[in-house]
Design a protein around this motif. Structure first.
Motif, short mmCIF file in Angstrom:
data_model
loop_
_atom_site.label_atom_id
_atom_site.label_comp_id
_atom_site.label_asym_id
_atom_site.label_seq_id
_atom_site.Cartn_x
_atom_site.Cartn_y
_atom_site.Cartn_z
N TYR A 1 67.64 -79.65 28.90
CA TYR A 1 66.94 -78.48 29.39
C TYR A 1 65.57 -78.83 29.97
O TYR A 1 65.20 -78.35 31.03
N THR B 1 63.54 -76.29 32.89
CA THR B 1 63.66 -74.94 32.32
C THR B 1 62.40 -74.48 31.58
O THR B 1 62.25 -73.28 31.32
N VAL C 1 61.14 -70.62 28.11
CA VAL C 1 62.19 -71.56 28.47
C VAL C 1 63.36 -70.81 29.10
O VAL C 1 63.90 -69.87 28.51
N GLY D 1 67.02 -69.83 30.48
CA GLY D 1 68.41 -69.99 30.06
C GLY D 1 69.32 -69.37 31.09
O GLY D 1 68.97 -69.27 32.26
N PRO E 1 63.22 -65.69 31.13
CA PRO E 1 63.16 -66.84 30.20
C PRO E 1 62.97 -66.37 28.76
O PRO E 1 62.43 -65.30 28.51
N TYR E 2 63.43 -67.20 27.83
CA TYR E 2 63.27 -66.90 26.41
C TYR E 2 61.85 -67.30 25.97
O TYR E 2 61.27 -68.26 26.50
N THR F 1 59.48 -68.76 23.13
CA THR F 1 59.50 -69.58 21.92
C THR F 1 58.08 -69.73 21.38
O THR F 1 57.12 -69.78 22.14
N CYS G 1 62.55 -68.24 18.35
CA CYS G 1 62.89 -68.08 19.76
C CYS G 1 63.57 -66.73 19.95
O CYS G 1 64.27 -66.24 19.04
N CYS H 1 65.99 -66.09 21.84
CA CYS H 1 67.39 -66.22 22.23
C CYS H 1 68.30 -65.79 21.08
O CYS H 1 67.87 -65.69 19.93
N HIS I 1 66.24 -74.23 23.21
CA HIS I 1 65.01 -73.80 23.89
C HIS I 1 63.78 -74.31 23.14
O HIS I 1 62.81 -74.77 23.76
#
Length: 242
Positions: A76, A81, A96, A98, A103-104, A106, A165, A167, A176
């Motif tokens: 990644y 990313t 990050v 995905g 983006p996620y 974190t 995170c 996600c 991530h």
């Protein structure tokens, strides 16, 4: 039949082309909103090139419990990313990309260095004080390697790291978070001082105290004759001087 609470869920991994496109789109949207991002850009296969960056990544890879997720994290971060990564005292925040458009988010927290551990490192560092200038310039002296990486050194242990995170992956460490952690290694290539900030250490104060302790130690020995200095009589016997 699939069940909601299945512990192991196998999702198809998004292609690098999709990840790159989503990352570029995300950065473009944020820039239009006037937000200043600090993306991680990896050139070539090596995530980090300096001693600091490589040492961070090596320390990360010593965490056996996270081995399965670290490889995905490498993929990644190399794909670009990590569209934003910020390092502050005791905390890393990152966005990050995905498979989704957004983006996620974190967040990784690093426990601050304990007073006793910090003082111990300062005392040990004082013995090698001549190398601190190199340390500041980013040229890491080999003589300090064990001090920073060894047992009781400055690099964090798994028990000193916590993360989350946004996600849906419920794994202990998602890809991530792993990508963000590798991103720290790349960022340390640019600015090694961020490592000290992350660990809650004022680098200037650290060096000032180390130097002061070294000077104090030297002054204690003023006036004391070194056992390596030969007395006149001994010199006469050894060299035949009369």
């Amino acid at each position: 039949m699939k069940k909601y609470w299945d512990e192991e869920q196998n999702f198809e991994q998004p292609s690098e082309a999709l990840l790159k496109k989503n990352a570029q789109d995300s950065m473009s949207r944020q820039q239009k909103k006037g937000q200043k991002l600090q993306p991680i850009v990896i050139e070539g296969r090596d995530i980090a090139k300096s001693w600091w960056g490589n040492a961070w990544c090596q320390n990360l890879e010593s965490y056996a419990d996270y081995a399965s997720r670290l490889e995905r994290g490498k993929r990644y971060v190399r794909t670009g990313t990590v569209v934003d990564l910020q390092i502050r005292k005791g905390k890393i925040t990152a966005r990050v990309q995905g498979r989704r458009k957004a983006p996620y988010k974190t967040e990784i927290r690093i426990s601050p260095l304990g007073q006793e551990q910090c003082q111990s490192i300062i005392e040990r560092c004082g013995e090698k004080v001549q190398n601190l200038e190199e340390l500041l310039s980013g040229n890491f002296p080999e003589s300090l390697k064990e001090l920073f990486q060894g047992e009781g050194g400055l690099f964090p242990k798994p028990s000193e790291i916590s993360f989350n995170c946004s996600c849906p992956d419920w794994a202990l460490m998602c890809k991530h978070v792993a990508a963000a952690l590798y991103g720290v290694g790349a960022r340390l290539d640019e600015n090694p001082a961020l490592f000290f900030e992350l660990r809650g250490i004022d680098m200037d104060k650290f060096i000032d105290i180390t130097l002061a302790n070294r000077v104090e130690s030297m002054l204690k020995n003023v006036g004391k004759q070194s056992p390596r200095i030969l007395a006149d009589e001994a010199a006469e016997k050894l060299f035949g001087v009369f």
